[in-house]
Design a protein around this motif. Structure first.
Motif, PDB file in Angstrom:
ATOM      1  N   ASN A   4       0.891  13.292  -9.715  1.00  0.00           N
ATOM      2  CA  ASN A   4      -0.297  14.146  -9.773  1.00  0.00           C
ATOM      3  C   ASN A   4      -0.491  14.748  -8.394  1.00  0.00           C
ATOM      4  OD1 ASN A   4      -2.825  15.287  -9.821  1.00  0.00           O
ATOM      5  ND2 ASN A   4      -3.796  13.601 -10.893  1.00  0.00           N
ATOM      6  N   PHE A   5      -0.083  16.001  -8.228  1.00  0.00           N
ATOM      7  CA  PHE A   5      -0.099  16.612  -6.904  1.00  0.00           C
ATOM      8  C   PHE A   5      -1.500  16.802  -6.347  1.00  0.00           C
ATOM      9  CE2 PHE A   5       4.119  16.502  -7.140  1.00  0.00           C
ATOM     10  CZ  PHE A   5       4.858  17.603  -7.551  1.00  0.00           C
ATOM     11  N   ASN A   6      -2.511  16.638  -7.190  1.00  0.00           N
ATOM     12  CA  ASN A   6      -3.880  16.786  -6.713  1.00  0.00           C
ATOM     13  C   ASN A   6      -4.474  15.468  -6.239  1.00  0.00           C
ATOM     14  OD1 ASN A   6      -3.905  19.522  -7.426  1.00  0.00           O
ATOM     15  ND2 ASN A   6      -4.424  19.013  -9.545  1.00  0.00           N
ATOM     16  N   LYS A   7      -3.686  14.424  -6.318  1.00  0.00           N
ATOM     17  CA  LYS A   7      -4.169  13.096  -5.965  1.00  0.00           C
ATOM     18  C   LYS A   7      -3.498  12.656  -4.678  1.00  0.00           C
ATOM     19  CE  LYS A   7      -4.731   8.543  -8.092  1.00  0.00           C
ATOM     20  NZ  LYS A   7      -4.577   7.804  -9.361  1.00  0.00           N
ATOM     21  N   PHE A   8      -4.301  12.242  -3.702  1.00  0.00           N
ATOM     22  CA  PHE A   8      -3.764  11.849  -2.401  1.00  0.00           C
ATOM     23  C   PHE A   8      -4.036  10.382  -2.126  1.00  0.00           C
ATOM     24  CE2 PHE A   8      -2.878  16.104  -1.682  1.00  0.00           C
ATOM     25  CZ  PHE A   8      -3.995  16.892  -1.855  1.00  0.00           C
TER      26      PHE A   8
ATOM     27  N   LEU B  81      -8.706  18.325   7.636  1.00  0.00           N
ATOM     28  CA  LEU B  81      -7.264  18.534   7.623  1.00  0.00           C
ATOM     29  C   LEU B  81      -6.823  19.235   8.914  1.00  0.00           C
ATOM     30  CD1 LEU B  81      -4.586  18.513   5.931  1.00  0.00           C
ATOM     31  CD2 LEU B  81      -5.221  20.827   5.200  1.00  0.00           C
TER      32      LEU B  81
ATOM     33  N   LEU C 245      -9.512   7.094  -3.367  1.00  0.00           N
ATOM     34  CA  LEU C 245      -9.997   8.025  -4.378  1.00  0.00           C
ATOM     35  C   LEU C 245     -10.574   7.232  -5.548  1.00  0.00           C
ATOM     36  CD1 LEU C 245     -10.245  10.906  -5.539  1.00  0.00           C
ATOM     37  CD2 LEU C 245      -7.962  10.585  -6.520  1.00  0.00           C
TER      38      LEU C 245
ATOM     39  N   LEU D 101      -9.610   4.951   2.983  1.00  0.00           N
ATOM     40  CA  LEU D 101     -10.189   5.991   2.129  1.00  0.00           C
ATOM     41  C   LEU D 101      -9.508   5.936   0.766  1.00  0.00           C
ATOM     42  CD1 LEU D 101     -12.243   8.348   2.454  1.00  0.00           C
ATOM     43  CD2 LEU D 101     -10.298   9.808   3.008  1.00  0.00           C
TER      44      LEU D 101
ATOM     45  N   LEU E 191      -9.046  19.786   1.368  1.00  0.00           N
ATOM     46  CA  LEU E 191     -10.242  19.188   0.798  1.00  0.00           C
ATOM     47  C   LEU E 191     -11.389  19.368   1.777  1.00  0.00           C
ATOM     48  CD1 LEU E 191      -8.754  15.797  -0.475  1.00  0.00           C
ATOM     49  CD2 LEU E 191      -8.927  17.971  -1.694  1.00  0.00           C
TER      50      LEU E 191
ATOM     51  N   GLY F 247      -3.707  20.060   0.405  1.00  0.00           N
ATOM     52  CA  GLY F 247      -4.503  19.125   1.194  1.00  0.00           C
ATOM     53  C   GLY F 247      -5.823  19.657   1.699  1.00  0.00           C
TER      54      GLY F 247
ATOM     55  N   PHE G  25       0.156  14.932   4.849  1.00  0.00           N
ATOM     56  CA  PHE G  25      -0.963  15.544   5.574  1.00  0.00           C
ATOM     57  C   PHE G  25      -1.472  14.627   6.673  1.00  0.00           C
ATOM     58  CE2 PHE G  25      -1.179  18.606   2.209  1.00  0.00           C
ATOM     59  CZ  PHE G  25      -0.901  17.899   1.054  1.00  0.00           C
TER      60      PHE G  25
ATOM     61  N   PHE H 238      -4.413   7.849   1.034  1.00  0.00           N
ATOM     62  CA  PHE H 238      -4.678   7.878   2.471  1.00  0.00           C
ATOM     63  C   PHE H 238      -4.328   6.541   3.106  1.00  0.00           C
ATOM     64  CE2 PHE H 238      -7.095  11.734   3.493  1.00  0.00           C
ATOM     65  CZ  PHE H 238      -7.384  12.218   2.226  1.00  0.00           C
ATOM     66  N   GLY H 239      -3.825   6.592   4.329  1.00  0.00           N
ATOM     67  CA  GLY H 239      -3.708   5.398   5.131  1.00  0.00           C
ATOM     68  C   GLY H 239      -5.069   5.015   5.690  1.00  0.00           C
TER      69      GLY H 239
ATOM     70  N   LYS I   2       0.835  -1.184   0.000  1.00  0.00           N
ATOM     71  CA  LYS I   2       0.000   0.000   0.000  1.00  0.00           C
ATOM     72  C   LYS I   2       0.877   1.244   0.000  1.00  0.00           C
ATOM     73  CE  LYS I   2      -3.770   0.375   2.140  1.00  0.00           C
ATOM     74  NZ  LYS I   2      -4.824   0.541   3.166  1.00  0.00           N
TER      75      LYS I   2
ATOM     76  N   PHE J  70     -14.036  15.645  -5.818  1.00  0.00           N
ATOM     77  CA  PHE J  70     -13.473  14.299  -5.627  1.00  0.00           C
ATOM     78  C   PHE J  70     -14.559  13.376  -5.082  1.00  0.00           C
ATOM     79  CE2 PHE J  70      -8.960  15.566  -5.840  1.00  0.00           C
ATOM     80  CZ  PHE J  70      -9.057  16.926  -5.629  1.00  0.00           C
TER      81      PHE J  70
ATOM     82  N   VAL K  46      -5.910  22.727  -3.401  1.00  0.00           N
ATOM     83  CA  VAL K  46      -5.979  21.272  -3.546  1.00  0.00           C
ATOM     84  C   VAL K  46      -4.659  20.640  -3.162  1.00  0.00           C
ATOM     85  CG1 VAL K  46      -6.281  19.358  -5.159  1.00  0.00           C
ATOM     86  CG2 VAL K  46      -7.665  21.407  -5.393  1.00  0.00           C
ATOM     87  N   ASN K  47      -3.573  21.150  -3.715  1.00  0.00           N
ATOM     88  CA  ASN K  47      -2.284  20.503  -3.478  1.00  0.00           C
ATOM     89  C   ASN K  47      -1.712  20.819  -2.099  1.00  0.00           C
ATOM     90  OD1 ASN K  47      -1.660  23.103  -4.039  1.00  0.00           O
ATOM     91  ND2 ASN K  47      -0.227  22.679  -5.707  1.00  0.00           N
TER      92      ASN K  47
ATOM     93  N   TYR L 280     -12.670  21.898  -8.090  1.00  0.00           N
ATOM     94  CA  TYR L 280     -12.262  20.490  -8.013  1.00  0.00           C
ATOM     95  C   TYR L 280     -13.306  19.722  -7.215  1.00  0.00           C
ATOM     96  CZ  TYR L 280      -7.514  21.413  -9.701  1.00  0.00           C
ATOM     97  OH  TYR L 280      -6.442  21.757 -10.459  1.00  0.00           O
TER      98      TYR L 280
ATOM     99  N   TYR M 185     -11.749  12.116  -9.807  1.00  0.00           N
ATOM    100  CA  TYR M 185     -11.898  13.531  -9.516  1.00  0.00           C
ATOM    101  C   TYR M 185     -12.066  14.334 -10.797  1.00  0.00           C
ATOM    102  CZ  TYR M 185      -7.009  15.144 -10.386  1.00  0.00           C
ATOM    103  OH  TYR M 185      -5.797  15.495 -10.935  1.00  0.00           O
TER     104      TYR M 185
ATOM    105  N   TYR N 227      -5.113  14.105   8.722  1.00  0.00           N
ATOM    106  CA  TYR N 227      -6.524  14.425   8.844  1.00  0.00           C
ATOM    107  C   TYR N 227      -7.055  13.767  10.122  1.00  0.00           C
ATOM    108  CZ  TYR N 227      -6.726  15.926   3.931  1.00  0.00           C
ATOM    109  OH  TYR N 227      -6.533  16.578   2.732  1.00  0.00           O
TER     110      TYR N 227
ATOM    111  N   TYR O   1     -14.604   9.825  -2.996  1.00  0.00           N
ATOM    112  CA  TYR O   1     -13.838   8.842  -2.239  1.00  0.00           C
ATOM    113  C   TYR O   1     -14.775   7.772  -1.702  1.00  0.00           C
ATOM    114  CZ  TYR O   1      -9.629  11.796  -1.916  1.00  0.00           C
ATOM    115  OH  TYR O   1      -8.511  12.537  -2.194  1.00  0.00           O
TER     116      TYR O   1
END
Lengths: 112, 116
Positions: free
Chosen positions: A96-100, A46, B45, B43, B105, B103, A34, A102-103, A2, B33, B100-101, B31, B48, A36, B35
């Motif tokens: 893609n910096f807009n894509k995160f 956040l 994605l 969680l 959201l 964090g 980040f 998550f754990g 993961k 998204f 967005v970049n 934007y 988006y 959350y 999830y």
């Protein structure tokens, strides 16, 4: 493997103690990290972001980043029962910096 | 300003039925998204949009899932036919260029889907 790994917990600490939450990530190219907080039955919000190696403090919260070890942590000082929640670590995709990613989150219980 | 609004908050349906989840992003956010959150997978994605255009749908599990954003104030996530393994909480989140970049959201309250 993961992209982001966290211990699911629960982590139990007494009120007033320091809670330490940890996270590892797999892609060395990730640049943004980040934390959350998600209360039970609620949506994530956040609380901290960190981009450089070292520590970043915000009130009772300190985020720590070690890119060489691919390790991110969150310290909560003077833990309060209201801090009881699940804490999600997230990192951005280097492509893609807009894509995160998550754990799965670590559940924290702060006992009065 | 109101936050992200999702509906329905809870949906219980039977396997094979069509499910439509709806989302209204925060006004001015460009934007959006979708999830999915489960205990096992955390969680994830799904897809988006930026300016109503799908940018990355690589997280959409299979062809049973589809998402649309016909205008800046509305998006849908459709599952047809639904299966028990689709049971999860589906979150919609919105954000704006420049945030967005970092964090930032803004999540809706989620739609809890149970497929029997």
């Amino acid at each position: 493997q993961k992209e982001v790994e966290q211990n699911s917990g629960p982590l139990s600490v007494p009120e007033g103690a320091i809670a330490s939450l940890n996270c590892t990530y797999s892609d060395r190219g990730s640049q943004s990290f980040f934390w959350y907080r998600q209360y039970s039955g609620k949506s994530p919000e956040l609380i901290m972001s960190i981009y450089s190696n070292g520590d970043k403090e915000d009130g009772r919260f300190t985020a720590q980043l070690n890119k060489a070890s691919q390790y991110v942590s969150l310290l909560i000082r003077d833990s309060q029962p209201s801090d009881s929640a699940t804490y999600l670590c997230a990192v951005n995709s280097p492509h893609n910096f807009n894509k995160f990613y998550f754990g799965s989150g670590t559940k924290l219980n702060v006992k009065p | 300003d109101a936050g992200v609004i999702q509906s329905p908050r809870h949906e219980v349906t039977e396997m094979g039925q069509e499910v439509t989840l709806r989302c209204k992003p925060i006004s001015g956010h460009d934007y959006l998204f979708w999830y999915r959150q489960t205990m096992m997978r955390g969680l994830e994605l799904l897809i988006y949009f930026n300016n109503n255009v799908p940018i990355d749908d690589s997280g959409m599990p299979e062809d049973r899932f589809s998402a649309k954003m016909p205008n800046a104030s509305f998006s849908t996530l459709k599952i047809q036919p639904s299966e028990p393994r689709d049971s999860a909480v589906y979150f919609c989140a919105s954000s704006v260029y420049g945030q967005v970049n970092t964090g930032e959201l803004f999540f809706g309250e989620g739609s809890r889907l149970t497929v029997l």
